[in-house]
Enzyme design. Sequence first.
Site, mmCIF file in Angstrom:
data_model
loop_
_atom_site.group_PDB
_atom_site.id
_atom_site.type_symbol
_atom_site.label_atom_id
_atom_site.label_comp_id
_atom_site.label_asym_id
_atom_site.label_seq_id
_atom_site.Cartn_x
_atom_site.Cartn_y
_atom_site.Cartn_z
ATOM 1 N N ASP A 1 1.521 3.277 6.433
ATOM 2 C CA ASP A 1 1.448 2.443 5.232
ATOM 3 C C ASP A 1 2.303 1.204 5.460
ATOM 4 O O ASP A 1 3.153 1.209 6.355
ATOM 5 C CB ASP A 1 1.918 3.215 3.987
ATOM 6 C CG ASP A 1 1.188 2.720 2.737
ATOM 7 O OD1 ASP A 1 1.094 1.485 2.550
ATOM 8 O OD2 ASP A 1 0.703 3.554 1.964
ATOM 9 N N TYR B 1 -11.447 -7.408 -6.368
ATOM 10 C CA TYR B 1 -11.478 -6.106 -5.689
ATOM 11 C C TYR B 1 -12.936 -5.674 -5.460
ATOM 12 O O TYR B 1 -13.317 -5.293 -4.353
ATOM 13 C CB TYR B 1 -10.733 -5.098 -6.564
ATOM 14 C CG TYR B 1 -10.870 -3.649 -6.171
ATOM 15 C CD1 TYR B 1 -10.298 -3.165 -5.007
ATOM 16 C CD2 TYR B 1 -11.563 -2.756 -7.001
ATOM 17 C CE1 TYR B 1 -10.413 -1.814 -4.669
ATOM 18 C CE2 TYR B 1 -11.666 -1.419 -6.674
ATOM 19 C CZ TYR B 1 -11.095 -0.948 -5.498
ATOM 20 O OH TYR B 1 -11.201 0.380 -5.181
ATOM 21 N N GLY C 1 -0.821 5.923 -0.647
ATOM 22 C CA GLY C 1 -1.476 5.654 -1.922
ATOM 23 C C GLY C 1 -1.967 6.926 -2.609
ATOM 24 O O GLY C 1 -1.751 8.032 -2.108
ATOM 25 N N ILE D 1 -10.238 8.285 -9.682
ATOM 26 C CA ILE D 1 -9.835 9.612 -9.173
ATOM 27 C C ILE D 1 -8.705 10.159 -10.042
ATOM 28 O O ILE D 1 -7.699 9.488 -10.276
ATOM 29 C CB ILE D 1 -9.381 9.519 -7.697
ATOM 30 C CG1 ILE D 1 -10.519 8.959 -6.827
ATOM 31 C CG2 ILE D 1 -8.931 10.885 -7.188
ATOM 32 C CD1 ILE D 1 -10.149 8.769 -5.358
ATOM 33 N N ASP E 1 1.262 -2.695 9.268
ATOM 34 C CA ASP E 1 0.555 -3.718 8.504
ATOM 35 C C ASP E 1 -0.888 -3.727 9.007
ATOM 36 O O ASP E 1 -1.161 -4.138 10.144
ATOM 37 C CB ASP E 1 1.247 -5.073 8.739
ATOM 38 C CG ASP E 1 0.534 -6.214 8.034
ATOM 39 O OD1 ASP E 1 -0.553 -5.985 7.463
ATOM 40 O OD2 ASP E 1 1.067 -7.337 8.066
ATOM 41 N N LEU F 1 -4.995 8.333 -3.105
ATOM 42 C CA LEU F 1 -5.897 9.189 -2.330
ATOM 43 C C LEU F 1 -5.269 9.563 -0.988
ATOM 44 O O LEU F 1 -5.350 10.722 -0.551
ATOM 45 C CB LEU F 1 -7.230 8.444 -2.113
ATOM 46 C CG LEU F 1 -8.272 9.149 -1.245
ATOM 47 C CD1 LEU F 1 -8.699 10.479 -1.854
ATOM 48 C CD2 LEU F 1 -9.494 8.254 -1.032
HETATM 49 C C1 AKB Z 1 -9.755 1.044 -9.730
HETATM 50 O O1 AKB Z 1 -9.701 1.377 -10.926
HETATM 51 O O2 AKB Z 1 -9.570 -0.098 -9.322
HETATM 52 C C2 AKB Z 1 -10.081 2.118 -8.717
HETATM 53 C C3 AKB Z 1 -11.551 2.159 -8.432
HETATM 54 C C4 AKB Z 1 -12.488 2.662 -9.454
HETATM 55 O O3 AKB Z 1 -11.961 1.775 -7.382
HETATM 56 N N1 AKB Z 1 -9.634 3.385 -9.166
#
Ligand code: AKB
Length: 317
Positions: free
Chosen positions: A36, A141, A13, A171, A51, A15
Amino acid sequence: MKEDKVLVTGAGGQLGTVLVKALRKLKGTKNVIATDLFVKPEQQDLMLPLDATDIEAVAQLVVEREVTQIYHLAAILSAQGEKQPLKTWNINLKSFFTILEVARRHRLDKVFFPSSIAVFGTKAPKKHTQQDIFLNPTTVYGMSKAAGEHWANYYFIKYGLDVRSLRYPGIIGHQSLPGGGTTDYAVDIYHRAVNNEPFICYLKADTALPMIFMEDAVRATLELMEVPEYQIRTRTSYNLSALSITPAEVVKSIKKWYPSFEVTYKEDFREAIARSWPSSILDTQAREDWGWKPRYLLDDITIEMINELKKKYNLHA
Ligand code: AKB
């Protein structure tokens, strides 16, 4: 002294790609096992398929390779997560439970869990948001990261597992592409600018978000993971701050080098996600506990991004 053996999930990914290189420099290539879910043919020498929700597979790798630390980066991010809410919750939490349980059962030294500014919601102050503020995330998320923070704290209190965590802002880096986040525009925009292409921004011009340069994000992660355990006083997750910027400010900075760079604003669902997050956060505790200090401001980032992307695209103008 026993050498650290580090397992990284989600190593392909945004990072992970850069963190694995830094970890290999610090700990030795053979001591960092990058994994990954999907590994591209050209990455096969550097990465193993794994996984992270498969507890047997993770445990087997940990035992076989005598792993002592795990950096668990695998996750579905904010924007992508809204398209598949249940899958996102399931993958983000199930993989973290796998890592926590394997680390507990095999008595690993440390675990790193990336959290995010997405844990904050509409009830947190918009500006200078503190560490210990009410969390009402509005994305799956964000919910998975807020829950993950509490599980990290739980495993520390209940089992003494040394889990450390940072709440990353968006980031910005030239080495890798982000995927599925709300802050992705701040990387994509530089790719367009150096290629003299117009950019359509999915956020409004004045939507400010916390951001950090990749070099700072990687350094923060390694600094947090290397300090002695007694310095870690936050066991949920540390706010990590560097700068707060709007798309218009990024464009202004890019225009110093590309005066004719064209940007149009066409907001989509990511604007509402961004608006639910703080525009800036306070990282006082990270600064006090383990001496965190960012190094890159917007124009420094712009210069680095332009120079490095020009090399990447073979543009010598
Ligand atoms: C996102 O935009 O989902 C990520 C975060 C800020 O965790 N880059």
